[in-house]
Write an enzyme that holds these catalytic residues in place. Sequence first.
Site, mmCIF file in Angstrom:
data_model
loop_
_atom_site.group_PDB
_atom_site.id
_atom_site.type_symbol
_atom_site.label_atom_id
_atom_site.label_comp_id
_atom_site.label_asym_id
_atom_site.label_seq_id
_atom_site.Cartn_x
_atom_site.Cartn_y
_atom_site.Cartn_z
ATOM 1 N N LYS A 1 115.098 -8.567 11.706
ATOM 2 C CA LYS A 1 114.501 -9.895 11.554
ATOM 3 C C LYS A 1 113.786 -10.317 12.834
ATOM 4 C CE LYS A 1 116.800 -12.707 9.120
ATOM 5 N NZ LYS A 1 118.025 -13.422 8.741
ATOM 6 N N ARG B 1 120.241 -17.694 12.809
ATOM 7 C CA ARG B 1 120.361 -16.676 11.761
ATOM 8 C C ARG B 1 120.675 -15.311 12.370
ATOM 9 N NH1 ARG B 1 114.909 -17.066 8.473
ATOM 10 N NH2 ARG B 1 116.115 -16.522 6.616
ATOM 11 N N GLY C 1 122.346 -11.337 2.977
ATOM 12 C CA GLY C 1 123.419 -12.272 2.669
ATOM 13 C C GLY C 1 124.785 -11.920 3.214
ATOM 14 N N MET D 1 125.802 -11.597 6.440
ATOM 15 C CA MET D 1 126.211 -12.330 7.633
ATOM 16 C C MET D 1 125.782 -13.784 7.513
ATOM 17 S SD MET D 1 125.577 -9.431 10.544
ATOM 18 C CE MET D 1 123.999 -8.925 9.882
ATOM 19 N N ARG E 1 110.400 -7.931 5.795
ATOM 20 C CA ARG E 1 111.130 -6.669 5.945
ATOM 21 C C ARG E 1 110.712 -5.761 4.800
ATOM 22 N NH1 ARG E 1 117.009 -9.420 4.586
ATOM 23 N NH2 ARG E 1 116.493 -10.157 2.498
ATOM 24 N N HIS F 1 120.917 -13.554 -4.832
ATOM 25 C CA HIS F 1 121.797 -12.578 -4.192
ATOM 26 C C HIS F 1 122.164 -11.469 -5.167
ATOM 27 C CE1 HIS F 1 125.847 -10.992 -3.256
ATOM 28 N NE2 HIS F 1 125.381 -10.960 -2.027
ATOM 29 N N ARG G 1 130.829 34.003 -10.201
ATOM 30 C CA ARG G 1 132.041 34.198 -9.406
ATOM 31 C C ARG G 1 133.120 34.821 -10.284
ATOM 32 N NH1 ARG G 1 135.065 28.991 -7.086
ATOM 33 N NH2 ARG G 1 135.781 28.889 -9.236
ATOM 34 N N SER H 1 127.768 33.027 -0.134
ATOM 35 C CA SER H 1 127.709 31.675 -0.691
ATOM 36 C C SER H 1 128.876 30.905 -0.097
ATOM 37 C CB SER H 1 127.818 31.713 -2.216
ATOM 38 O OG SER H 1 127.756 30.404 -2.741
ATOM 39 N N THR I 1 132.109 25.319 0.349
ATOM 40 C CA THR I 1 132.507 24.333 1.360
ATOM 41 C C THR I 1 133.648 23.430 0.914
ATOM 42 O OG1 THR I 1 130.696 22.909 0.615
ATOM 43 C CG2 THR I 1 130.280 24.326 2.520
ATOM 44 N N ASP J 1 136.600 24.546 -0.449
ATOM 45 C CA ASP J 1 137.780 25.213 0.094
ATOM 46 C C ASP J 1 137.660 25.454 1.592
ATOM 47 O OD1 ASP J 1 139.379 25.240 -2.107
ATOM 48 O OD2 ASP J 1 138.941 27.296 -2.714
ATOM 49 N N CYS K 1 127.580 26.420 -2.359
ATOM 50 C CA CYS K 1 127.846 26.040 -3.750
ATOM 51 C C CYS K 1 128.969 25.009 -3.878
ATOM 52 C CB CYS K 1 128.163 27.271 -4.589
ATOM 53 S SG CYS K 1 129.622 28.192 -4.032
ATOM 54 N N TYR L 1 119.415 28.432 0.110
ATOM 55 C CA TYR L 1 119.468 27.558 -1.059
ATOM 56 C C TYR L 1 120.741 26.717 -1.031
ATOM 57 C CZ TYR L 1 122.919 30.768 -3.109
ATOM 58 O OH TYR L 1 124.050 31.518 -3.333
#
Length: 905
Positions: free
Chosen positions: A34, A104, A113, A115, A358, A474, A636, A786, A789, A791, A853, A873
């Site tokens: 602002k 403000r 809205g 704050m 804004r 709002h 798999r 592959s 993530t 496990d 994956c 990928y």
Amino acid sequence: MTQPGTDGKEKWVYSFAPGQAEGKAAMSAMLGGKGANLAEMANLGLPVPPGFTIPTEVCALFFALGKKLPPELRDQVEAGLAKIGETVGAKFGDEQRPLLVSVRSGSRASMPGMMDTILNLGLNDKTVQALAALTGDARFAFDSYRRFIQMYADVVLGVDHGVFEDILENFKNLNGFGADTEIDAEAWREIIGDYNAAVVRESGAPFPQDTNAQLWGAIAAVFDSWHNPRAATYRRLHDIPDDWGTAVNVQAMVFGNLGETSATGVAFTRNPSTGANEIFGEYLPNAQGEDVVAGIRTPQPLTRAGLSMGTGLSLEEMMPDAFAELKAVFRRLEQHYRDMQDVEFTIQIGKLWLLQTRSGKRTTDAALKISVDMAAEGLITRDEAVLRVEPSALDQLLHPTIDSAAENDLIGKGLPASPGAASGEIVFHAEMAEALRAKGRDVILVRAETSPEDVHGMHAAVGVLTARGGMTSHAAVVARGMGRPCVSGAGTLRIDVNAGTMRAGARTFRAGDIITIDGGNGRVYAGKAKMRAPELSGTFATIMGWADETRRMRVRTNADTPRDARQARMFGAEGIGLCRTEHMFFEESRILAVREMICAEDIEGRRQALDKLLPMQRADFEELFEIMAGLPVTIRLLDPPLHEFLPHEDREAAQVAAALGMDLMRLKARVAELEEFNPMLGFRGCRLGIKFPEITGMQARAIFEAAIAAGQKTGAPVRPEVMIPFVAYRQEFDVLRAVIVDVAKAVEKETGVSLAYDVGTMIELPRAALRAEDIAKGEKGADFFSFGTNDLTQTALGLSRDDAAPILSSYLEHEIIAIDPFVSIDQTGVGELVRIGVERGRKAKPALKAGICGEHGGDPKSIAFFESAGLDYVSCSPYRVPVARLSAAQAAIRARMASPPEEIS
């Protein structure tokens, strides 16, 4: 960092006035969005009331000092006030020509809205008389004073605003007033007396008459609001760091409540729901800014074209000169900022003033259209257009809409505040919405109007319905930002939150009743309306086409069924990165054969059961290969522990034993034999295949026979990728690769068809990442990696995903972590293992294909990390494919922007 002032001290006040400012738009980290934009507009010569900004660094200092303002701030603030006074010809606290200000908040990220704001500061029992004399309008002066008392008492003194609302409503009811605008000066005096009595009663002290005390109380309260519950919740939902803090903006008041030639409003330079290049907004005549955004009064549209959304006169008709000036300002702001703007303005006796600009929050449909249109207009580049769309928000496009051909029970109509349709149980309180959502239930938050305190309930709800408020209230703004359908201003509905009822004509609905809202047309229906599948717009295809042209990483899908595979292809998936073969085993038609295989006492018994499963698996794989038509498909091999396929309840065990023709006790003994204390780290993945190679052999045969059949049927050669799960040692991989290769040779001999295939592994254990070079080495090493993530996160952090919720909640609260590592990858820990795995694997095999994956494959932040780690990928669930395509493109664009020119390919 703040800058030193001319006296060598830290500069903590940055002034602005039309034509000159000490800040600029690029200083948003210091001045907040602002303050930075007020300075920018001032530098552009636009009509901005003079003021100053106290930077965000003082917010951090305020909390470091135990919620106290630094003494050194006082002199700079007083000088800033004097400068404002000189500009407007007034003096703060003066009893003849008093300067009134607004105080403000303003963080670097938009938090609408969340704050606190205080208007009309500087009024007291004496200055209000001066204001009345200066303006010749006692009614306006005392209306402004009562607003100030209510706002200041709520924000600074902690007196609940409902206390004042009750006083006002009771007064209007007893004296026959319908609207606030009907109340005259004398009546406002009486109400102010009641307000002052309430302040003494509720706070134990009279309302402060010292204007300096008012100012310092307000500045401290606005800084303090950075950590109020609603702001903290909003930051958590939108990933805004807690340490950013807020700036404070002190600005000369301009008044929209000075009669019928005055007004206040909120406008968007383009339609935030559709993206159409048209002014979209609302105003209230004879009102102050908070009246519009709070949704307490339903405002009127700015343009003649908008009259279909409301009643009364548009601003274009009521104040044509001010509207024409506003329209010209909008064009200038868009050209300058190169983005759709959200503008707050006040018209004081015909004179236009800008209070804020804004980048406007918008729906995803609108974001797509605005980005494509602005690229066509030459305002932005294609890369910038791609960067303008929030990837996670693409989920909004997948929302169903109500089937207009179906007969639905219409009970009300309001304003189409945020598109999409949703059905759920009525709830009247934000806390209940959150509680029911935690139980997996869909709810519609129903309120007379929402306030910033409701933000957590709005997030928990699938949709929002309010009786009051406009298109810029709002509820509307926050719902659009969250991607929640919203109907606002449904005035025919009578919502009584305290009684827990919503009345529509003669019908009464209560908490728990099901309703449906359509945020695209503002309609409200009883019951669960019939929905139809979403339709993707042309601008979606355009942006995704630009994204596909620029991204480096491919995007595959995690799909186990033909339905998932087809859906993913429709969303642009470029293959299957993970097909979990075990999911196919749970189908009723084949679970018995799986159980027979598990319970067999020797290899021959297992082979007989596997022979029954072979044609089923082959048919599954063949259909997936056909759907993908030559695109890569990673399958798999069986991963979960065998006990997951067996019955555990006595009744089910008896049924299974009977179906298998085996003794119940022997079945129970087999179940007990397979039970493990920690199955996640137990007899699963490659460990199953090593003990029972015939399982791996059956699955490999099904894959290869299906690949040949699908290739012959579609004419597109199939090169399957066979993935061995849960490998920690190279020797594990070698044992199972040999089984797979032997089966491939046998199928080639039987069919006379040469097979092309790859054998790789899932990297989901830290040891595998660390030993990646060994696992990939040589012709017989892994052809691809592959990264699993899900496990890998569990094993790297020693944290079970199923039991993590209370631990992670505590860690987030204590700021040990910033985000759930199962949602967005832990870049410095688990991510480091991914980097190590890629680097060491490619050291042994430079052309090694590497992908991911896990669930992180659909998370934008994680995808940006995977781009930097050099993965080829990502693979994600079908409905996250568009998110991943756009995220991968944005990651590639940002990587090019960060690279020196000679490194850009």
